[in-house]
Design a protein around this motif. Sequence first.
Motif, PDB file in Angstrom:
ATOM      1  N   ALA A 147      40.170  41.672  30.946  1.00 11.83           N
ATOM      2  CA  ALA A 147      39.276  40.562  30.614  1.00 11.83           C
ATOM      3  C   ALA A 147      39.847  39.260  31.132  1.00 11.83           C
ATOM      4  CB  ALA A 147      39.071  40.474  29.100  1.00 11.83           C
ATOM      5  N   ALA A 148      38.952  38.336  31.426  1.00 11.05           N
ATOM      6  CA  ALA A 148      39.346  36.992  31.844  1.00 11.05           C
ATOM      7  C   ALA A 148      38.458  35.976  31.156  1.00 11.05           C
ATOM      8  CB  ALA A 148      39.227  36.837  33.359  1.00 11.05           C
ATOM      9  N   VAL A 149      39.071  34.930  30.611  1.00  6.95           N
ATOM     10  CA  VAL A 149      38.325  33.788  30.090  1.00  6.95           C
ATOM     11  C   VAL A 149      38.764  32.567  30.889  1.00  6.95           C
ATOM     12  CG1 VAL A 149      37.879  34.664  27.786  1.00  6.95           C
ATOM     13  CG2 VAL A 149      40.024  33.501  28.240  1.00  6.95           C
ATOM     14  N   ILE A 150      37.809  31.709  31.201  1.00  8.45           N
ATOM     15  CA  ILE A 150      38.064  30.581  32.095  1.00  8.45           C
ATOM     16  C   ILE A 150      37.532  29.304  31.472  1.00  8.45           C
ATOM     17  CG2 ILE A 150      37.611  29.606  34.387  1.00  8.45           C
ATOM     18  CD1 ILE A 150      37.162  32.528  35.319  1.00  8.45           C
ATOM     19  N   SER A 151      38.330  28.256  31.549  1.00  3.09           N
ATOM     20  CA  SER A 151      37.896  26.940  31.094  1.00  3.09           C
ATOM     21  C   SER A 151      38.590  25.878  31.924  1.00  3.09           C
ATOM     22  CB  SER A 151      38.221  26.742  29.608  1.00  3.09           C
ATOM     23  OG  SER A 151      37.760  25.477  29.155  1.00  3.09           O
ATOM     24  N   ASP A 152      37.806  25.000  32.537  1.00  2.00           N
ATOM     25  CA  ASP A 152      38.331  23.865  33.302  1.00  2.00           C
ATOM     26  C   ASP A 152      39.373  24.282  34.342  1.00  2.00           C
ATOM     27  OD1 ASP A 152      36.688  22.199  31.881  1.00  2.00           O
ATOM     28  OD2 ASP A 152      38.238  21.568  30.463  1.00  2.00           O
ATOM     29  N   GLY A 153      39.086  25.348  35.073  1.00  2.00           N
ATOM     30  CA  GLY A 153      39.958  25.749  36.163  1.00  2.00           C
ATOM     31  C   GLY A 153      41.160  26.574  35.770  1.00  2.00           C
ATOM     32  N   VAL A 154      41.314  26.880  34.496  1.00  2.00           N
ATOM     33  CA  VAL A 154      42.398  27.740  34.028  1.00  2.00           C
ATOM     34  C   VAL A 154      41.815  29.071  33.604  1.00  2.00           C
ATOM     35  CG1 VAL A 154      44.203  28.080  32.304  1.00  2.00           C
ATOM     36  CG2 VAL A 154      43.825  25.817  33.284  1.00  2.00           C
ATOM     37  N   ALA A 155      42.352  30.153  34.164  1.00  2.00           N
ATOM     38  CA  ALA A 155      41.911  31.500  33.811  1.00  2.00           C
ATOM     39  C   ALA A 155      43.021  32.204  33.055  1.00  2.00           C
ATOM     40  CB  ALA A 155      41.537  32.295  35.055  1.00  2.00           C
ATOM     41  N   LEU A 156      42.686  32.779  31.916  1.00  2.00           N
ATOM     42  CA  LEU A 156      43.619  33.609  31.165  1.00  2.00           C
ATOM     43  C   LEU A 156      43.143  35.046  31.292  1.00  2.00           C
ATOM     44  CD1 LEU A 156      46.036  33.926  29.240  1.00  2.00           C
ATOM     45  CD2 LEU A 156      44.434  33.660  27.338  1.00  2.00           C
ATOM     46  N   VAL A 157      43.992  35.897  31.848  1.00  2.00           N
ATOM     47  CA  VAL A 157      43.654  37.291  32.099  1.00  2.00           C
ATOM     48  C   VAL A 157      44.459  38.176  31.158  1.00  2.00           C
ATOM     49  CG1 VAL A 157      43.659  39.152  33.809  1.00  2.00           C
ATOM     50  CG2 VAL A 157      43.158  36.798  34.520  1.00  2.00           C
ATOM     51  N   ALA A 158      43.815  39.163  30.570  1.00  2.00           N
ATOM     52  CA  ALA A 158      44.495  40.139  29.710  1.00  2.00           C
ATOM     53  C   ALA A 158      44.165  41.536  30.209  1.00  2.00           C
ATOM     54  CB  ALA A 158      44.047  39.975  28.262  1.00  2.00           C
ATOM     55  N   ASN A 159      45.144  42.439  30.113  1.00  2.00           N
ATOM     56  CA  ASN A 159      44.868  43.815  30.521  1.00  2.00           C
ATOM     57  C   ASN A 159      45.598  44.811  29.640  1.00  2.00           C
ATOM     58  OD1 ASN A 159      47.357  42.971  32.108  1.00  2.00           O
ATOM     59  ND2 ASN A 159      47.291  45.152  32.646  1.00  2.00           N
ATOM     60  N   VAL A 160      44.921  45.941  29.448  1.00  2.00           N
ATOM     61  CA  VAL A 160      45.462  47.094  28.739  1.00  2.00           C
ATOM     62  C   VAL A 160      45.062  48.320  29.549  1.00  2.00           C
ATOM     63  CG1 VAL A 160      45.410  48.485  26.631  1.00  2.00           C
ATOM     64  CG2 VAL A 160      45.254  45.992  26.471  1.00  2.00           C
ATOM     65  N   GLY A 161      46.024  49.127  29.977  1.00  2.00           N
ATOM     66  CA  GLY A 161      45.694  50.302  30.773  1.00  2.00           C
ATOM     67  C   GLY A 161      45.759  50.008  32.254  1.00  2.00           C
ATOM     68  N   ASP A 162      44.894  50.679  33.031  1.00  2.00           N
ATOM     69  CA  ASP A 162      44.996  50.543  34.496  1.00  2.00           C
ATOM     70  C   ASP A 162      43.772  49.931  35.159  1.00  2.00           C
ATOM     71  OD1 ASP A 162      43.253  52.665  34.212  1.00  2.00           O
ATOM     72  OD2 ASP A 162      44.372  54.042  35.506  1.00  2.00           O
ATOM     73  N   SER A 163      42.868  49.326  34.392  1.00  2.00           N
ATOM     74  CA  SER A 163      41.863  48.486  35.030  1.00  2.00           C
ATOM     75  C   SER A 163      42.564  47.202  35.478  1.00  2.00           C
ATOM     76  CB  SER A 163      40.719  48.161  34.073  1.00  2.00           C
ATOM     77  OG  SER A 163      39.972  49.325  33.791  1.00  2.00           O
ATOM     78  N   ARG A 164      42.157  46.654  36.611  1.00  2.00           N
ATOM     79  CA  ARG A 164      42.927  45.591  37.239  1.00  2.00           C
ATOM     80  C   ARG A 164      42.159  44.284  37.402  1.00  2.00           C
ATOM     81  NH1 ARG A 164      45.887  48.605  42.399  1.00  2.00           N
ATOM     82  NH2 ARG A 164      47.267  49.968  41.176  1.00  2.00           N
ATOM     83  N   CYS A 165      42.949  43.219  37.584  1.00  2.00           N
ATOM     84  CA  CYS A 165      42.436  41.939  38.041  1.00  2.00           C
ATOM     85  C   CYS A 165      43.159  41.578  39.333  1.00  2.00           C
ATOM     86  CB  CYS A 165      42.660  40.847  36.998  1.00  2.00           C
ATOM     87  SG  CYS A 165      42.172  39.192  37.545  1.00  2.00           S
ATOM     88  N   TYR A 166      42.381  41.164  40.331  1.00  2.00           N
ATOM     89  CA  TYR A 166      42.915  40.664  41.588  1.00  2.00           C
ATOM     90  C   TYR A 166      42.478  39.215  41.765  1.00  2.00           C
ATOM     91  CZ  TYR A 166      43.699  45.526  43.187  1.00  2.00           C
ATOM     92  OH  TYR A 166      44.111  46.832  43.331  1.00  2.00           O
ATOM     93  N   LEU A 167      43.319  38.440  42.440  1.00  2.00           N
ATOM     94  CA  LEU A 167      42.978  37.083  42.855  1.00  2.00           C
ATOM     95  C   LEU A 167      42.776  37.080  44.367  1.00  2.00           C
ATOM     96  CD1 LEU A 167      42.813  33.942  42.508  1.00  2.00           C
ATOM     97  CD2 LEU A 167      45.319  33.932  42.799  1.00  2.00           C
ATOM     98  N   LEU A 168      41.610  36.614  44.808  1.00  2.00           N
ATOM     99  CA  LEU A 168      41.357  36.422  46.234  1.00  2.00           C
ATOM    100  C   LEU A 168      41.473  34.932  46.517  1.00  2.00           C
ATOM    101  CD1 LEU A 168      40.470  37.812  48.925  1.00  2.00           C
ATOM    102  CD2 LEU A 168      38.142  37.089  48.342  1.00  2.00           C
ATOM    103  N   ARG A 169      42.478  34.566  47.301  1.00  2.00           N
ATOM    104  CA  ARG A 169      42.720  33.158  47.619  1.00  2.00           C
ATOM    105  C   ARG A 169      42.933  33.010  49.118  1.00  2.00           C
ATOM    106  NH1 ARG A 169      46.856  29.855  44.025  1.00  2.00           N
ATOM    107  NH2 ARG A 169      44.922  29.679  42.781  1.00  2.00           N
ATOM    108  N   GLN A 170      42.053  32.268  49.754  1.00  2.00           N
ATOM    109  CA  GLN A 170      42.145  32.003  51.194  1.00  2.00           C
ATOM    110  C   GLN A 170      42.316  33.294  51.994  1.00  2.00           C
ATOM    111  OE1 GLN A 170      45.317  29.123  51.508  1.00  2.00           O
ATOM    112  NE2 GLN A 170      44.057  27.451  50.743  1.00  2.00           N
ATOM    113  N   GLY A 171      41.538  34.297  51.598  1.00  2.00           N
ATOM    114  CA  GLY A 171      41.530  35.556  52.324  1.00  2.00           C
ATOM    115  C   GLY A 171      42.594  36.549  51.921  1.00  2.00           C
ATOM    116  N   GLU A 172      43.546  36.114  51.096  1.00  2.00           N
ATOM    117  CA  GLU A 172      44.625  37.011  50.658  1.00  2.00           C
ATOM    118  C   GLU A 172      44.295  37.595  49.293  1.00  2.00           C
ATOM    119  OE1 GLU A 172      49.459  37.013  49.714  1.00  2.00           O
ATOM    120  OE2 GLU A 172      48.411  35.130  50.220  1.00  2.00           O
ATOM    121  N   LEU A 173      44.430  38.920  49.171  1.00  2.00           N
ATOM    122  CA  LEU A 173      44.150  39.609  47.915  1.00  2.00           C
ATOM    123  C   LEU A 173      45.465  39.865  47.185  1.00  2.00           C
ATOM    124  CD1 LEU A 173      41.761  40.829  46.298  1.00  2.00           C
ATOM    125  CD2 LEU A 173      42.359  43.038  47.341  1.00  2.00           C
TER     126      LEU A 173
END
Length: 284
Positions: A147-173
Motif C-alpha cells: 500500500a501507498a499513501v501520498i500527501s504533498d509529494g511524500v509517499a509512505l509505502v508499506a508491504n507485507v509478503g511479496d507484492s511489490r512497489c517500484y519507483l519509476l524516475r526518469q526512465g529508471e525502475l
Amino acid sequence: MRAARRRGGCGGAGNGPLQGPGVDKARTDGKLPEEGKRKMLHIYGATDRGMVRETNEDRFAGEVFDQGSGYAVVCDGMGGEVGGGIAAGIAAEEVRRMIESSLRSHMEERSLRLLLETAIAGANRAVYTRSGQSGGALTGMGSTLCAAVISDGVALVANVGDSRCYLLRQGELIQVTEDHTAVAVLLRQGLLSPKEAAHHPDRHAITRAIGVEPEVQPDYTVIDLLRGDALLLCSDGLYNTLPPGELAGTLQEILQGGDIHTLIAKANAAGGPDNITAVLIHNR
C-alpha cells in the motif's frame, strides 16, 4: 536528494476512485480537471486471472482525493481457491475503508504512518478473525499487501509478503520494497544468485502475510516524489513474468498516454502463469 528512506515496521483510469474485484465499494473511475501547474496525482489500475489460474485471488483499490493526496493498495491472496480471494478482499476493503475515512490534505509524515499502521493492523485482525470463525474451512488463509499513501509529494509505502512497489524516475525502475520470502533473504545474504533465486523451488514461499498470525509487522519506506515520478504497486504475477527492462519501457508508454492493460496483455503473452495486478500512481 532524499529519494527513499526504508524503515522497518514496529484502460487507463485516471484520477478518482479505483477498485478491483472483491472490494465492496464499487464506483466509476473519473478524472479531475487540470488546475494551472499544480502537481496532480493520477491512478491507473488493472487485474486479470492470467492464462493458467481458474480464479483471480488478487484485489486492489485506490483513489485520488485532491491534486496532492491519494492512496493505492494491492493484495494477493493465498490459502486455496476460496480462501485466498476472501483474505485479499477483506484486507483490501479494510485498508480502503480506513484510508478513505481518514486521509486528509497536508498530512504530516508521522500522521500518514499512524494511518497506514492502523489500516494494516485492522486488515490483519479482520482476516485472522474471519479465518478463526470459519470452522476450519478458511484456516491458514492470508494475503500479501502493498500500500501507498501520498500527501504533498511524500509517499509512505508499506508491504507485507511479496507484492511489490517500484519507483519509476526518469526512465529508471527502482524496486522500493523488499520481498518477505525465504529466497529473498538468501539472495540478500549472497547465498543465491538472481538466476538461482528465479528458479528456486521455494521462491513463492512467503515469510510474512496478512491474517496468518494475530499481529503482523510491515516494512515502511518513505519516498519524496518528484514531478514526473510514478509508483507501481503490483503482485508477483506481473514482475515474475516481465523482465525489468520491459516493465520500465511499458510503464513509460503508459505514462505517455498508453493503456494500463498493456501490462496485463504482455504478462499474459509471456504465459500468464499467475494472477496479474498492477496499480500505477503518477505524480504529474
